[in-house]
Structures are given as C-alpha cells and as structure tokens.
Enzyme design. Sequence first.
Site, PDB file in Angstrom:
ATOM      1  CG  HIS A 221      -2.062  -1.037   0.913  1.00 47.65           C
ATOM      2  ND1 HIS A 221      -1.978  -2.320   1.386  1.00 47.65           N
ATOM      3  CD2 HIS A 221      -3.198  -0.967   0.173  1.00 47.65           C
ATOM      4  CE1 HIS A 221      -3.028  -2.993   0.969  1.00 47.65           C
ATOM      5  NE2 HIS A 221      -3.788  -2.199   0.236  1.00 47.65           N
ATOM      6  NE  ARG A 328      -6.138   0.322  -2.536  1.00 53.71           N
ATOM      7  CZ  ARG A 328      -5.646   0.396  -3.772  1.00 53.71           C
ATOM      8  NH1 ARG A 328      -5.564   1.543  -4.388  1.00 53.71           N
ATOM      9  NH2 ARG A 328      -5.236  -0.707  -4.387  1.00 53.71           N
ATOM     10  NE  ARG A 364     -11.045  -1.750  -0.442  1.00 54.69           N
ATOM     11  CZ  ARG A 364      -9.785  -1.996  -0.797  1.00 54.69           C
ATOM     12  NH1 ARG A 364      -9.533  -2.898  -1.739  1.00 54.69           N
ATOM     13  NH2 ARG A 364      -8.789  -1.348  -0.264  1.00 54.69           N
ATOM     14  CD  GLU A 470      -9.354  -7.886  -1.712  1.00 55.15           C
ATOM     15  OE1 GLU A 470      -8.400  -7.173  -2.076  1.00 55.15           O
ATOM     16  OE2 GLU A 470     -10.186  -7.521  -0.867  1.00 55.15           O
ATOM     17  CG  ASN A 493      -2.797  -4.795  -5.930  1.00 58.71           C
ATOM     18  OD1 ASN A 493      -2.438  -4.948  -7.080  1.00 58.71           O
ATOM     19  ND2 ASN A 493      -3.330  -3.672  -5.481  1.00 58.71           N
ATOM     20  CG  ASP A 494      -4.885  -8.173  -0.917  1.00 56.36           C
ATOM     21  OD1 ASP A 494      -3.775  -8.262  -0.359  1.00 56.36           O
ATOM     22  OD2 ASP A 494      -5.698  -7.271  -0.653  1.00 56.36           O
ATOM     23  NE  ARG A 504      -0.828  -5.464  -1.534  1.00 49.32           N
ATOM     24  CZ  ARG A 504      -2.045  -4.956  -1.656  1.00 49.32           C
ATOM     25  NH1 ARG A 504      -3.107  -5.680  -1.312  1.00 49.32           N
ATOM     26  NH2 ARG A 504      -2.235  -3.752  -2.119  1.00 49.32           N
ATOM     27  CB  CYS A 541      -9.909  -2.124  -8.889  1.00 46.60           C
ATOM     28  SG  CYS A 541     -10.233  -3.276  -7.547  1.00 46.60           S
TER      29      CYS A 541
HETATM   30  C1  PEP Z   1      -6.129  -5.523  -4.428  1.00 51.09           C
HETATM   31  O1  PEP Z   1      -5.898  -6.290  -3.488  1.00 51.09           O
HETATM   32  O2  PEP Z   1      -5.782  -5.767  -5.603  1.00 51.09           O
HETATM   33  C2  PEP Z   1      -6.836  -4.253  -4.200  1.00 51.09           C
HETATM   34  C3  PEP Z   1      -7.206  -3.489  -5.182  1.00 51.09           C
HETATM   35  O3  PEP Z   1      -7.040  -3.891  -2.891  1.00 51.09           O
HETATM   36  P1  PEP Z   1      -5.881  -3.247  -1.974  1.00 51.09           P
HETATM   37  O4  PEP Z   1      -4.699  -2.984  -2.863  1.00 51.09           O
HETATM   38  O5  PEP Z   1      -6.410  -2.025  -1.353  1.00 51.09           O
HETATM   39  O6  PEP Z   1      -5.633  -4.321  -0.970  1.00 51.09           O
HETATM   40 MG    MG Z   2      -6.864  -5.919  -1.596  1.00 53.26          MG
END
Ligand code: PEP
Ligand code: MG
Length: 611
Positions: A221, A328, A364, A470, A493-494, A504, A541
Amino acid sequence: MNKTDETPEPKRPREKAAPAPRAERRLIGIPVSAGVAIGPVFGAAEPQTVVSRAKIAATDIQAETARLDAAITQSRKQLLKLRARLGILPEDSQAEIAPLLDAYLQMIGSSRLVRGVRRRVADTLVSAETAVVDETDALAEAILTLPGDDDRAGRKRRAEEVREIGRRLIRNLTRAPFRSFNALPAGALLVCESLRPADAALLDPSRLAGVATDEGGADGHTAIMLRALGVPAVLGVAGLSQAAKPGEVIIIDGVTGVVTLNPEPATLVAARRAVTAYARELQKLASLRRLPSVTSDGEVVELQANLEIPAELPLIAQSGASGIGLLRSEFLFMNRETLPDENAQAETYRSIVEAMSGDPVTIRVLDWGGEKEIEALQSEGVVPEAADLNPALGMRGIRLLLRETDLFETQLAAILRAAVAGPVRILLPMVTTVAEVRTAREIYERVIRRLRRRGERLPEKAPPLGIMIETPGAALSADALALEADFFAIGTNDLTMYTLAVDRGESEVSNLYDPMHPAVLRLVQFATEAALRMRMPVSVCGEMASNPKLMKLLVGMGLRSFSMNASAVPRVKQAIRALDIDDCARFARRVMEQSDPLRIREMVMGTPPAG
Ligand code: PEP
Ligand code: MG
C-alpha cells in the site's frame, strides 16, 4: 562511576581524519512510481519522538513489560532484516554499514540498556515509553561523561547510537508515524528505512521530489500511495538509509529502480535530461485526456481511477478517468485519534461524489488489516493492540466488519446518504465465502430500512453491492458468488499475494511476487468468465490494471473495465486505442495455454526474461 561497563563496544572501522571524497555508488531497488528525482536527502536519522510521561499502577507492571517485550522483539526483527539484506551490497558498503547494525543489535539484546528499561518500569512505575526515554538519556549521558577516555567523537557516536535505539523502541511502542514530514524542505528526497501506508498518506507531493526506502514491495500500500501521489519512488533498496547522508544530493530513478549516491557530474547531466524527457512525455500523454477510450475497432473500454485520499481528486480530473472504480476508504480512518462518525464520513463521501459530477464512484468499505494499520481502531478498542500472528490471514476486511457491525453499519449509512449526490456502488473487501456476502446484504438492507425510518433522503434505487475478488477462495467460487453479488472488482494485488503466498509489501520475496504467474491469470480468467456468463459487471482494480502492456491479455479475456492510479490512465488509454478485439482474444488464448511464468512474461511484455 562507569555506567557503561556492560554495553559492548562493537567492532567498527577506524576513523579517518579527513574523509576521502566518496565515489559514485548505485544501489538497486524496486521501481514503484515512475519519474526521476534529483535532490538533497531529507534526514536519514530519526527525529526524537515526543513522549508524554506517564505513571502506571503496580497491577499494570506485567502488561507494560509485555508491551515493552513486544517492541523489543519487533525492533530486533527490523534490525535483523536490515542486516540480512546487506549481502547484496558491494563489499565496501557492507563494511561501512554492518558494524553499525551490529551495534544496534547488541544494544537491543540482553544489554544494560534493556535491563535498565525493564527495571524502571517495575521499580518506578512508569510507562514503557517513559522508561525508555529515561534510561537512554541516562545511558547516553554516562557515555558522554565517561572518565579517562578522550575519544570524544567516539563517545558522541556511541551516545547517539543509544538514543537511536531508544527512538526505534519508542516508535515500535507508540506505532507513531515514522517521522513528521512538517519540516520537509521543498524539493527534498525522503530516504528512510521503511514508510508505512499511513505515513505515505501524509506526504505533500507538492514539496516532496522523491522517495526511496530500504523496505517495501512493488504492490504494497505504500507503493500504491506513492504512485497515487505521482512521486518518483524506489522501495526495497538494501542498506540505503544507512548509506545515504542527510543533505547530500542523490538521484532516485523510479523507472529503472536505481538510486545513485554521490553522482558524478556526467550522471547528474544525464539525470537532468531524464527529468525533462519525462515531463515532456507526461505533457504529450495529457493530450489524450479528451480522446475516448475505445479499441481501434470501436469497442469501449472503461478506464476509472483508484482514490486513496481526497487530495488526489484534481489528478483524477486531469487524468481523463470516467469515474472512481475503487475508493479505498481506509485512508479516511488513518492518522486520527478517533473514528470518523456517520456525519463526518457522509460529508467526505458526498464531497467526493459531487466532485465527480455524475461519474460513478465505487466506495469500498473499510479494509482494515494486513499492513493497513489504523490507530483509532486500536485506541477505541475495536481491534486488539497486538497484531494477529499472521495479519494478512487474520481479522481483515469483511471479517472485521461482520464482527464489528456498528462500524459496518455506520459506514454503510454514510455511503447511502452520500449516494443522493451521484451514482455510487458499494464494494466489500476480502470476501472468501458466499455466507459473508449474504450476511453483509442483510445488514445493508437493515441499514436502508433504518435510514428510511429516520426520514433520511436516500437514492431511489439502492446502490449495487459488489465484492472484491482478491482471494483464491473467492476467485474459485466466483460462479457461486456471482449469484449473490451485484458486481465483481478483481483485486490482483491481494490475489497475487494469496495465490503465490508472497507478501506484497515484503522486499525479500519481491522476486516471487508475479501477477503474471499462470496461477494468478487462471484465477482472473475464471472469475471474469463467471461474471460474464451472468452478464454481471466485472472490472480489475488491482495494480495489474495500470500496466498498459497487460491490456491486450486482459481485454482478450473479456474484461472491459479497469480502475487504476490516476497517473496511469493516459498510458493505458493509449494502449487500448491501439488494440483490436479479435487480435486480443487470440493473444489471450495463446497466453493462457502457457504454464511457464517466464514465457508468459516474454509474450506479454514483449521482452525476453532477464537472467
Ligand atoms: C487488491 O488487493 O488488488 C486491491 C485493489 O485492494 P488493496 O490494494 O487495497 O488491498
Ligand atoms: Mg486488496
């Protein structure tokens, strides 16, 4: 009185009278936010954290000592990690930095310092923070006034090392932001060991020229936040915060991941050229803003922006994005002492919805957990002080909201009230089961009924309730989840992190974090197809959506909606406008037949894999 007899003296290189001019040195990290920055390093040393003195009751000694022990363990872990990563540095850099880290590690072990702090907590009934301040002050003072030792520079340095350990302990006790950015001079480059997402949210991109840290991964993040702010950044640069000296000019290259210390004149000239070229390229891309996002054969592809903090709204307006595909909301809960109430949240969401002038906004609900720490949730007792053993697999996202239903209901009510100002969708994070979606919907409907009874103005039609895909569990149950949810947003990402079991935000395993791994791509494809069969909206996303080179594959899988950091929109649009749908579909079929991640990377990125 020799108070420091038990503090071990670490081995260190001999000091020279006049240091030789340092040679140019290039350190490599993970490029996370494009652009090149040249400027002075902003204080690599930690400022003193302000600690208010506090007494404790005798009955609290055990709990206070447990807090202290947790902070010691955490500090030790941080230092060991820094030490372990030095191996990738050139030998002369290792020789310079290793003794310092060893000195810190010794002090945080079973040293006089640690014993002294423990004793103060128990004997003088003060908080762990107060005990750390008192003990490090006393020890530093004792070192400075040591009789019979005329190595004044050495004593000053050792006293500073003691204070530095004290600051680290206090930071880990208070979870205070890594540093205050108030004093950041305009044009400075922030260099530090690590930067939490909450700290990154406090940075002012108009003053800050660039960021480089020892820790961090490509899609953590912090990286996302720095991209959102458009600040050139390189994370995961081993040894950097010890090697870079405050005030010295360095170069941060957010494209190649190189951080250059003591740049030679020729390197500086080349870097200045790169800065100008990058600015020119951005100007060129800005001209795409008004062009539609359609493929060469006329298929519309929706490009929206992710939003972390309201300060990004002007960037979103400039980007040409057609809405916010992922707001977010956790960043609205960070860096404050109490949780925002329904009115405060409604006000914030409403102002964002209004600013988008009729373009859709997907909000979200709070995704607490993992690396996203929110002090107010801890201080108000909603979540425990000590993190789960494995926070990424613990009480995260929807799991917390279904346990803390007040928190969930307050946020839903605030979003519903804001939804009268424009089109809104609500998105649930970290879903793994159908039951979670059903329960969340029951709560959502209950909130709607309650607001109606209260006489609140609400949109005629309730905003759609969608879910993040995710986790591998959600992706593989996408067909069942598609019966419960109104839309999917694929969070790559997750999804990458959980599929490949790679953190990550962790630099040490960042080479294994690969969104193009066939396992991740197959999950994306499975979830996309499940949504398309149900004619249900589906978007990506995660950070994959901001990579123009991935558009051919993702569009070929059938995806037509993406949400990304605002600065990526023009480049992605440029890629979309060059695509042909049939060609994309053929390409996706060929890629999805592959099982070798390197071959996939080669096909998608158009370059042979390194090494
Ligand atoms: C993700 O996990 O891809 C996502 C968009 O949520 P975040 O990056 O806020 O965990
Ligand atoms: Mg996520």
